[in-house]
Scaffold this motif. Structure first.
Motif, PDB file in Angstrom:
ATOM      1  N   LYS A 219       4.437  -2.081  14.469  1.00 15.59           N
ATOM      2  CA  LYS A 219       4.059  -3.253  13.690  1.00 15.59           C
ATOM      3  C   LYS A 219       4.442  -3.085  12.223  1.00 15.59           C
ATOM      4  O   LYS A 219       4.778  -4.066  11.547  1.00 15.59           O
ATOM      5  N   LYS A 220       4.397  -1.859  11.742  1.00 13.75           N
ATOM      6  CA  LYS A 220       4.778  -1.611  10.354  1.00 13.75           C
ATOM      7  C   LYS A 220       6.249  -1.935  10.149  1.00 13.75           C
ATOM      8  O   LYS A 220       6.633  -2.559   9.144  1.00 13.75           O
ATOM      9  N   ALA A 223       6.717  -5.675  10.236  1.00 13.08           N
ATOM     10  CA  ALA A 223       6.232  -6.271   8.988  1.00 13.08           C
ATOM     11  C   ALA A 223       7.248  -6.088   7.863  1.00 13.08           C
ATOM     12  O   ALA A 223       7.461  -6.997   7.049  1.00 13.08           O
ATOM     13  N   GLU A 224       7.890  -4.923   7.800  1.00 15.23           N
ATOM     14  CA  GLU A 224       8.896  -4.662   6.760  1.00 15.23           C
ATOM     15  C   GLU A 224      10.102  -5.579   6.924  1.00 15.23           C
ATOM     16  O   GLU A 224      10.626  -6.117   5.941  1.00 15.23           O
ATOM     17  N   GLU A 227       9.129  -9.098   5.977  1.00 20.10           N
ATOM     18  CA  GLU A 227       8.995  -9.203   4.522  1.00 20.10           C
ATOM     19  C   GLU A 227      10.356  -9.435   3.871  1.00 20.10           C
ATOM     20  O   GLU A 227      10.489 -10.243   2.945  1.00 20.10           O
ATOM     21  N   ASP A 262       1.646  -9.813  14.337  1.00 21.27           N
ATOM     22  CA  ASP A 262       2.759  -8.870  14.323  1.00 21.27           C
ATOM     23  C   ASP A 262       2.899  -8.164  12.987  1.00 21.27           C
ATOM     24  O   ASP A 262       3.611  -7.162  12.880  1.00 21.27           O
ATOM     25  N   LEU A 263       2.245  -8.688  11.954  1.00 22.61           N
ATOM     26  CA  LEU A 263       2.439  -8.177  10.604  1.00 22.61           C
ATOM     27  C   LEU A 263       1.292  -7.305  10.108  1.00 22.61           C
ATOM     28  O   LEU A 263       1.267  -6.929   8.949  1.00 22.61           O
ATOM     29  N   GLY A 265       0.664  -4.293  10.720  1.00 19.45           N
ATOM     30  CA  GLY A 265       1.155  -2.986  10.326  1.00 19.45           C
ATOM     31  C   GLY A 265       0.434  -1.811  10.929  1.00 19.45           C
ATOM     32  O   GLY A 265       0.453  -0.724  10.371  1.00 19.45           O
ATOM     33  N   ASP A 519       2.251 -16.342   4.016  1.00 21.24           N
ATOM     34  CA  ASP A 519       3.049 -15.760   5.104  1.00 21.24           C
ATOM     35  C   ASP A 519       3.086 -16.703   6.301  1.00 21.24           C
ATOM     36  O   ASP A 519       4.131 -16.878   6.939  1.00 21.24           O
TER      37      ASP A 519
END
Length: 644
Positions: A219-220, A223-224, A227, A262-263, A265, A519
């Motif tokens: 998830k991290k 998220a990246e 972003e 999903d974000l 992280g 977001d």
């Protein structure tokens, strides 16, 4: 085109190809001068090849594959078929040439026609595939799409987008962090570099959609990537996790929009199946509030551990009916009992305990909406305090082995009726646990995404209506986790219970509500403040800018599960505390008194000294001042929890 029509069309086409291959083989063999004396043999060879070839194509089901998905597998099948075809024709000719000399076919014809048949049949199928792909690419309504991830999943996505008639997208490039793949082409699409090049590629190739095709990504990592993509005005979609792709097949329907979940992280929760099975398997489990967001997910996950019987208790018949239907479909052999009851009705609850004798109780029934409970404080106290008291005392009386209270971070240094009512419920459960054989524990965590009281459904409705999206304050932050994630940890915490403990779940880092809203707007394909406005409405009664996970008195210690911490046991003056709770219950029964509201809050303040209540909502400056004072003594402890 129907299968029957397709069979006729492809059969005629293949017959022509095979016949032409034999004719060309003769032309090559005799240097384009066949001569009249070879006409009979040529005719015989062509008929034999066509008859055996069509029979072979039909028997081997070569007409069933969809031509737009033709691949190396079909080419290998054609080579095998051509080899068997020439071998069969050769053996047939070897016996016949002595009977009818005019049908004698030169042996060199067979390898030459073998090559031409492979080229013809394979080429026809590849040509059809190329034409289909080219026509799809030229369709002006398809959205230009970039695939992040050039592994096997990304390749499957590219194939599906290219060939599916349902696709609204067309792949134009890959992005992959693997340096070995850069500047290469996969399926004719360039691999243009790592994730750092995403903004540049979006501009250069006029990308409209991005699909994250890395099922194994954490998830991290997701998220990246999101972003980075959020800086550009593009639609972002994602492929499901590896567990959802075990079949090895990907369809357009599996590619979904990126969700807020999903974000977060955080990696998935690891549950000790043995520990959980040991206390749930074979037991009668009671879940109160089983129709709610947490209660229903608790019921679903508990059902997987094969309890003897699962009791679904709630006062809303519709929600209980729905979760029962769902569970009966998923677990047809599980004994399920739906009980319509109110935890505030002690007599009814006693009858339920006497009838079913539950071995483990998960108490999720509660009122959780802060502003609503500020306007209806009596209901919060009746359900959250008196209801918990009823269920807890009956669990003690009927010898329940474990009692797990689902609590909230709003119980810490409460400024709302909902928060203080949950804090009193925690204290009652922990205090009773110090004098009972039942293992009483409370599990405290923050907000859950997707619950009925979450801000996410509200934001989504506002976005669908074109805005504006309403946020109470730009600096407001909350802890968030998904419902399945929270429930897995609640069940695991039950396995760790030794009695009178409060477990605190690792909520990750707190998230700004303002950022969450923005977001979500971007994930919906809009730009904040351009397409959808964000407005600030002010802090509501009972709300805080920041939520906490620990009170001043609570230290934390690690458990054998990395995502669950345990607070220090507090010594509660039980007789005085229980007397105050009884007085509160009596006060509720006489709520018609004029000074009821003030007396009730004063009594709650006596039970929970750090409960602060005001008639008007805190201003932002008041909130910050209060939080600085409250956090000063245990800020470091909170950091331990949030950064694990």
């Amino acid at each position: 085109m129907s299968y029957k029509n397709r069979l006729v069309f492809m059969g005629l086409l293949d017959a022509c190809i095979i016949c032409l291959a034999v004719v060309l083989a003769y032309q090559v063999r005799f240097d384009f001068d066949i001569g009249a004396h070879n006409t009979s043999a040529l005719l015989y060879a062509a008929i034999t090849h066509v008859a055996l070839g069509l029979a072979g194509l039909y028997i081997t089901r070569m007409y069933r594959p969809v031509l737009m998905f033709a691949s190396v597998a079909e080419l290998i099948a054609i080579i095998k078929l051509a080899t068997l075809l020439e071998l069969g024709c050769f053996l047939l000719q070897s016996g016949l040439q002595y009977v009818v000399p005019a049908f004698a076919v030169p042996r060199s014809i067979y390898p030459i026609s073998w090559a031409f048949i492979i080229i013809g049949l394979g080429g026809a199928r590849m040509t059809f595939k190329i034409i289909t792909a080219t026509s799809a690419k030229s369709r002006p309504n398809l959205r230009r799409t970039m695939i992040v991830g050039a592994g096997s999943a990304g390749v499957l996505v590219a194939k599906e987008l290219t060939h599916s008639p349902d696709s609204e997208q067309y792949p134009v490039a890959f992005i992959d962090d693997d340096k070995a793949k850069r500047n290469l082409q996969i399926l004719g699409l360039p691999v243009l570099g790592g994730r750092e090049r995403i903004p540049e590629v979006i501009r250069q190739y006029e990308i409209q959609d991005i699909i994250i095709a890395i099922p194994s990504a954490t998830k991290k990592e997701v998220a990246e990537i999101v972003e980075i993509c959020n800086r550009m005005k593009v639609s972002i979609k994602i492929l499901p996790k590896v567990s959802e792709l075990l079949s090895g097949k990907i369809s357009i329907k599996m590619i979904r929009d990126v969700k807020i979940e999903d974000l977060l992280g955080r990696d998935p929760v690891a549950v000790d199946l043995t520990e959980v099975s040991n206390y749930i398997g074979g037991e009668t489990i009671l879940v109160t509030g089983a129709g709610g967001s947490i209660g229903s997910e608790l019921s679903r996950q508990i059902a997987r551990y094969q309890p003897w019987k699962l009791l679904l208790l709630g006062h809303s018949e519709n929600s209980i009916f729905e979760i029962e239907l769902d569970l009966r479909k998923q677990h047809p052999h599980l004994q399920i009992e739906s009980v319509i009851a109110d935890v505030r009705d002690r007599r009814r609850m006693k009858a339920v305990f006497a009838a079913y004798l539950p071995g483990v109780v998960f108490h999720a029934a509660a009122h959780k909406h802060v502003p609503l409970m500020e306007r209806n404080p009596v209901e919060a106290i009746k359900t959250n305090i008196i209801g918990t008291k009823n269920v807890a005392e009956l669990s003690h009386h009927f010898g329940v082995s474990r009692f797990v209270l689902v609590s909230t971070d709003k119980a810490v240094n409460p400024v709302s009726v909902m928060g203080v009512s949950k804090r009193v419920a925690e204290m009652f459960v922990l205090g009773l646990g110090q004098r009972s054989q039942t293992k009483f524990v409370a599990v405290r965590f923050g907000n859950v995404l997707g619950s009925s009281g979450s801000v996410i459904p509200i934001f989504k409705r506002q976005i669908q209506q074109g805005g504006p999206v309403t946020v109470t304050h730009p600096e407001m932050v909350r802890y968030f986790m998904t419902i399945p994630e929270a429930v897995q940890l609640i069940i695991q915490a039950g396995a760790l219970a030794s009695g009178s403990e409060i477990f605190i779940l690792d909520m990750g880092k707190p998230i700004k509500i303002d950022k969450l809203a923005r977001d979500l707007i971007r994930l919906s394909g809009f730009e904040p403040e351009v397409d959808i406005k964000v407005i600030y409405t002010g802090i509501r009664p009972g709300e805080k800018l920041y939520e906490e996970l620990l009170t001043n008195e609570e230290g934390i210690a690690a458990t054998r599960h990395g995502r669950i911490f345990v607070g220090k046991q507090l010594q509660i003056a039980w007789h005085e505390f229980s007397r105050d709770v009884d007085q509160l219950e009596q006060l509720i029964e006489n709520e018609e008194e004029e000074r009821f509201d003030q007396e009730m809050k004063q009594l709650l303040r006596k039970i929970v000294p750090n409960y602060r209540y005001v008639q008007e909502p805190f201003s932002a400056e008041q909130q910050k001042k209060v939080m600085r004072v409250q956090n000063s003594s245990h800020h470091a402890k909170v950091e331990i929890v949030t950064n694990v």
